[in-house]
Design an enzyme around this catalytic site. Structure first.
Site, PDB file in Angstrom:
ATOM      1  N   SER A  34      -0.731   6.834 -16.887  1.00 29.78           N
ATOM      2  CA  SER A  34      -0.440   6.386 -15.523  1.00 29.78           C
ATOM      3  C   SER A  34      -1.167   7.240 -14.482  1.00 29.78           C
ATOM      4  O   SER A  34      -0.948   7.068 -13.276  1.00 29.78           O
ATOM      5  CB  SER A  34       1.072   6.436 -15.246  1.00 29.78           C
ATOM      6  OG  SER A  34       1.549   7.779 -15.290  1.00 29.78           O
TER       7      SER A  34
ATOM      8  N   TYR B 128       6.015   8.057  -2.555  1.00 32.54           N
ATOM      9  CA  TYR B 128       4.663   8.301  -3.081  1.00 32.54           C
ATOM     10  C   TYR B 128       4.367   9.800  -3.080  1.00 32.54           C
ATOM     11  O   TYR B 128       3.785  10.335  -4.022  1.00 32.54           O
ATOM     12  CB  TYR B 128       3.658   7.554  -2.205  1.00 32.54           C
ATOM     13  CG  TYR B 128       2.232   7.634  -2.681  1.00 32.54           C
ATOM     14  CD1 TYR B 128       1.739   6.729  -3.614  1.00 32.54           C
ATOM     15  CD2 TYR B 128       1.364   8.605  -2.177  1.00 32.54           C
ATOM     16  CE1 TYR B 128       0.421   6.794  -4.045  1.00 32.54           C
ATOM     17  CE2 TYR B 128       0.052   8.673  -2.596  1.00 32.54           C
ATOM     18  CZ  TYR B 128      -0.421   7.766  -3.526  1.00 32.54           C
ATOM     19  OH  TYR B 128      -1.727   7.844  -3.954  1.00 32.54           O
TER      20      TYR B 128
ATOM     21  N   SER C  80      -4.739   2.979   4.356  1.00 31.03           N
ATOM     22  CA  SER C  80      -5.013   2.360   3.069  1.00 31.03           C
ATOM     23  C   SER C  80      -5.141   0.853   3.191  1.00 31.03           C
ATOM     24  O   SER C  80      -6.042   0.223   2.613  1.00 31.03           O
ATOM     25  CB  SER C  80      -3.907   2.719   2.072  1.00 31.03           C
ATOM     26  OG  SER C  80      -4.156   2.132   0.804  1.00 31.03           O
TER      27      SER C  80
ATOM     28  N   ARG D 274       6.162   5.373   1.476  1.00 32.43           N
ATOM     29  CA  ARG D 274       5.002   6.245   1.647  1.00 32.43           C
ATOM     30  C   ARG D 274       4.813   6.499   3.140  1.00 32.43           C
ATOM     31  O   ARG D 274       5.186   5.667   3.972  1.00 32.43           O
ATOM     32  CB  ARG D 274       3.755   5.570   1.062  1.00 32.43           C
ATOM     33  CG  ARG D 274       2.493   6.404   1.085  1.00 32.43           C
ATOM     34  CD  ARG D 274       1.307   5.589   0.572  1.00 32.43           C
ATOM     35  NE  ARG D 274       0.106   6.412   0.436  1.00 32.43           N
ATOM     36  CZ  ARG D 274      -1.088   5.940   0.108  1.00 32.43           C
ATOM     37  NH1 ARG D 274      -1.240   4.634  -0.121  1.00 32.43           N
ATOM     38  NH2 ARG D 274      -2.135   6.747   0.016  1.00 32.43           N
TER      39      ARG D 274
ATOM     40  N   ARG E  68      -8.359   3.721  -4.142  1.00 30.95           N
ATOM     41  CA  ARG E  68      -9.444   4.254  -3.321  1.00 30.95           C
ATOM     42  C   ARG E  68      -9.535   5.773  -3.413  1.00 30.95           C
ATOM     43  O   ARG E  68     -10.574   6.322  -3.741  1.00 30.95           O
ATOM     44  CB  ARG E  68      -9.238   3.819  -1.861  1.00 30.95           C
ATOM     45  CG  ARG E  68     -10.408   4.129  -0.946  1.00 30.95           C
ATOM     46  CD  ARG E  68     -10.171   3.520   0.437  1.00 30.95           C
ATOM     47  NE  ARG E  68      -8.989   4.091   1.068  1.00 30.95           N
ATOM     48  CZ  ARG E  68      -9.020   5.138   1.908  1.00 30.95           C
ATOM     49  NH1 ARG E  68     -10.172   5.712   2.198  1.00 30.95           N
ATOM     50  NH2 ARG E  68      -7.915   5.596   2.451  1.00 30.95           N
ATOM     51  N   LYS E  69      -8.430   6.456  -3.115  1.00 27.46           N
ATOM     52  CA  LYS E  69      -8.424   7.919  -3.166  1.00 27.46           C
ATOM     53  C   LYS E  69      -7.240   8.483  -3.947  1.00 27.46           C
ATOM     54  O   LYS E  69      -7.367   9.498  -4.611  1.00 27.46           O
ATOM     55  CB  LYS E  69      -8.419   8.505  -1.747  1.00 27.46           C
ATOM     56  CG  LYS E  69      -9.741   8.390  -1.006  1.00 27.46           C
ATOM     57  CD  LYS E  69      -9.691   9.176   0.296  1.00 27.46           C
ATOM     58  CE  LYS E  69     -11.036   9.172   0.999  1.00 27.46           C
ATOM     59  NZ  LYS E  69     -10.996   9.981   2.242  1.00 27.46           N
TER      60      LYS E  69
ATOM     61  N   GLY F 124       1.962   2.584  -3.074  1.00 24.03           N
ATOM     62  CA  GLY F 124       1.943   3.112  -4.434  1.00 24.03           C
ATOM     63  C   GLY F 124       2.590   2.172  -5.427  1.00 24.03           C
ATOM     64  O   GLY F 124       2.997   2.594  -6.516  1.00 24.03           O
ATOM     65  N   THR F 125       2.655   0.901  -5.068  1.00 22.26           N
ATOM     66  CA  THR F 125       3.349  -0.088  -5.893  1.00 22.26           C
ATOM     67  C   THR F 125       2.780  -0.194  -7.294  1.00 22.26           C
ATOM     68  O   THR F 125       3.519  -0.179  -8.284  1.00 22.26           O
ATOM     69  CB  THR F 125       3.284  -1.476  -5.220  1.00 22.26           C
ATOM     70  OG1 THR F 125       3.453  -1.331  -3.815  1.00 22.26           O
ATOM     71  CG2 THR F 125       4.342  -2.398  -5.792  1.00 22.26           C
ATOM     72  N   ASN F 126       1.457  -0.338  -7.388  1.00 23.90           N
ATOM     73  CA  ASN F 126       0.851  -0.533  -8.708  1.00 23.90           C
ATOM     74  C   ASN F 126       0.949   0.717  -9.587  1.00 23.90           C
ATOM     75  O   ASN F 126       1.038   0.609 -10.811  1.00 23.90           O
ATOM     76  CB  ASN F 126      -0.599  -0.993  -8.554  1.00 23.90           C
ATOM     77  CG  ASN F 126      -0.700  -2.437  -8.125  1.00 23.90           C
ATOM     78  OD1 ASN F 126      -0.532  -3.353  -8.908  1.00 23.90           O
ATOM     79  ND2 ASN F 126      -0.949  -2.651  -6.830  1.00 23.90           N
TER      80      ASN F 126
ATOM     81  N   LYS G   9       0.814  -1.217   0.000  1.00 24.16           N
ATOM     82  CA  LYS G   9       0.000   0.000   0.000  1.00 24.16           C
ATOM     83  C   LYS G   9       0.849   1.270   0.000  1.00 24.16           C
ATOM     84  O   LYS G   9       0.491   2.283   0.599  1.00 24.16           O
ATOM     85  CB  LYS G   9      -0.981   0.018   1.188  1.00 24.16           C
ATOM     86  CG  LYS G   9      -1.819  -1.247   1.324  1.00 24.16           C
ATOM     87  CD  LYS G   9      -2.504  -1.629   0.017  1.00 24.16           C
ATOM     88  CE  LYS G   9      -3.546  -0.624  -0.434  1.00 24.16           C
ATOM     89  NZ  LYS G   9      -4.176  -1.026  -1.727  1.00 24.16           N
TER      90      LYS G   9
ATOM     91  N   HIS H 272       7.129  -7.408  -2.204  1.00 23.88           N
ATOM     92  CA  HIS H 272       6.988  -6.739  -0.910  1.00 23.88           C
ATOM     93  C   HIS H 272       7.913  -7.375   0.124  1.00 23.88           C
ATOM     94  O   HIS H 272       7.829  -7.041   1.309  1.00 23.88           O
ATOM     95  CB  HIS H 272       5.553  -6.866  -0.387  1.00 23.88           C
ATOM     96  CG  HIS H 272       4.532  -6.064  -1.136  1.00 23.88           C
ATOM     97  ND1 HIS H 272       4.746  -4.771  -1.547  1.00 23.88           N
ATOM     98  CD2 HIS H 272       3.267  -6.381  -1.516  1.00 23.88           C
ATOM     99  CE1 HIS H 272       3.654  -4.317  -2.164  1.00 23.88           C
ATOM    100  NE2 HIS H 272       2.755  -5.273  -2.158  1.00 23.88           N
TER     101      HIS H 272
END
Length: 300
Positions: free
Chosen positions: A231, A197, A142, A134, A260-261, A59-61, A57, A112
């Site tokens: 992106s 991030y 998150s 992050r 999500r946000k 910002g990996t993707n 969580k 990870h």
């Protein structure tokens, strides 16, 4: 080695949803003890490989999407036709590991894994790692909301419960503090790029250019524009190959929302004053010795 109370063991190991490997909890749904052990001891990371590394969580993707677009010079065909977990398979997962060991040529992969469980071969290679961090407060929030969209794992009944588990490192992939401390020891290495991030949000184009320089990729201005466009948060949210909408319905609750946000500082909407103070105290203790300027969020 992590120690678990009886309550925490129920949270983790109820219904065999989790197992612990050398002190680190893993999802039994997506991980297998033998794969983690084999990936650490026998998996060969090659000099030409690129690894995207993070604590969950962080910002990996978003980073994977960015690197994929850099590789195609902004052409979105690849990211719009191949799921993200196939474009950059996860070293430690049941699905990702077989893909990687059978893939020829330069590979893009994700992980990870904490420092002590990462493939030993990397430390003898010239492979490049991009490590994204992050604000751990945002990571916590998150992760909590993400977990409540997954049906196949035991979820903490409240943010307060998850808050305590997170601070103690009794969560999947272990302690954020240990994960980050150990990987930051590599930050001066030529084949290690540290990103955040927060900096990606603040200066996305500049971060993309930094990644290009690190990977030895030369993109023209119009190609950089395409990387930025495809992106973006909205583009990824609408891309079924990137938003995890392909995950089977029985595995999620009311639709899995990977994005999500896409903001920074959301923790302020969820932490109590007491939680914020408790978190700051642990952060100061665990991250002592690092220069305050290393972290782009407010340092306690």
């Amino acid at each position: 080695m992590l120690e678990f109370s009886q309550h925490q063991e129920r949270v983790f190991f109820g219904m065999s949803a989790y197992f612990c490997f050398e002190g680190i909890p893993f999802h039994a749904i997506v991980h297998k003890r033998e794969i983690i052990e084999e990936s650490r001891d026998k998996f060969v990371i090659r000099d030409e490989d690129t690894v995207i590394l993070s604590y969950p969580k962080s910002g990996t993707n978003w980073l994977i999407e960015t690197v994929c677009l850099i590789q195609t010079k902004g052409n979105p065909k690849w990211i719009q036709s191949v799921p993200v977990w196939q474009r950059s398979p996860w070293i430690e997962t049941k699905k990702g590991f077989p893909i990687l060991i059978n893939k020829e040529g330069p590979r893009l992969m994700s992980s990870h894994l904490p420092f002590h469980l990462f493939p030993k071969s990397f430390f003898r290679s010239k492979a490049k790692v991009i490590y994204i961090i992050r604000n751990p407060r945002d990571v916590l929030v998150s992760a909590y909301f993400f977990r409540h969209k997954i049906n196949l794992i035991d979820n903490p009944e409240s943010l307060g419960t998850y808050f305590e588990l997170f601070l103690k490192g009794n969560v999947t992939y272990g302690s954020w503090f240990e994960h980050t401390r150990n990987w930051l020891s590599m930050r001066e290495n030529d084949n290690f790029l540290l990103l955040s991030y927060e900096d990606m949000k603040k200066n996305t184009r500049g971060t993309i250019e930094k990644i290009c320089d690190f990977l030895g990729k030369k993109l023209e201005a119009d190609e950089l524009d395409l990387v930025l466009k495809y992106s973006s948060f909205q583009a990824m949210k609408e891309n079924k190959m990137s938003n995890f909408s392909l995950v089977p319905e029985h595995m999620v609750t009311n639709g899995l929302v990977l994005l999500r946000k896409g903001t920074t500082g959301d923790w302020k909407n969820h932490f109590t004053v007491a939680q914020a103070e408790a978190f700051d105290k642990v952060f100061q203790e665990k991250m002592a010795g690092f220069p305050p300027g290393l972290f782009p969020w407010k340092y306690p």
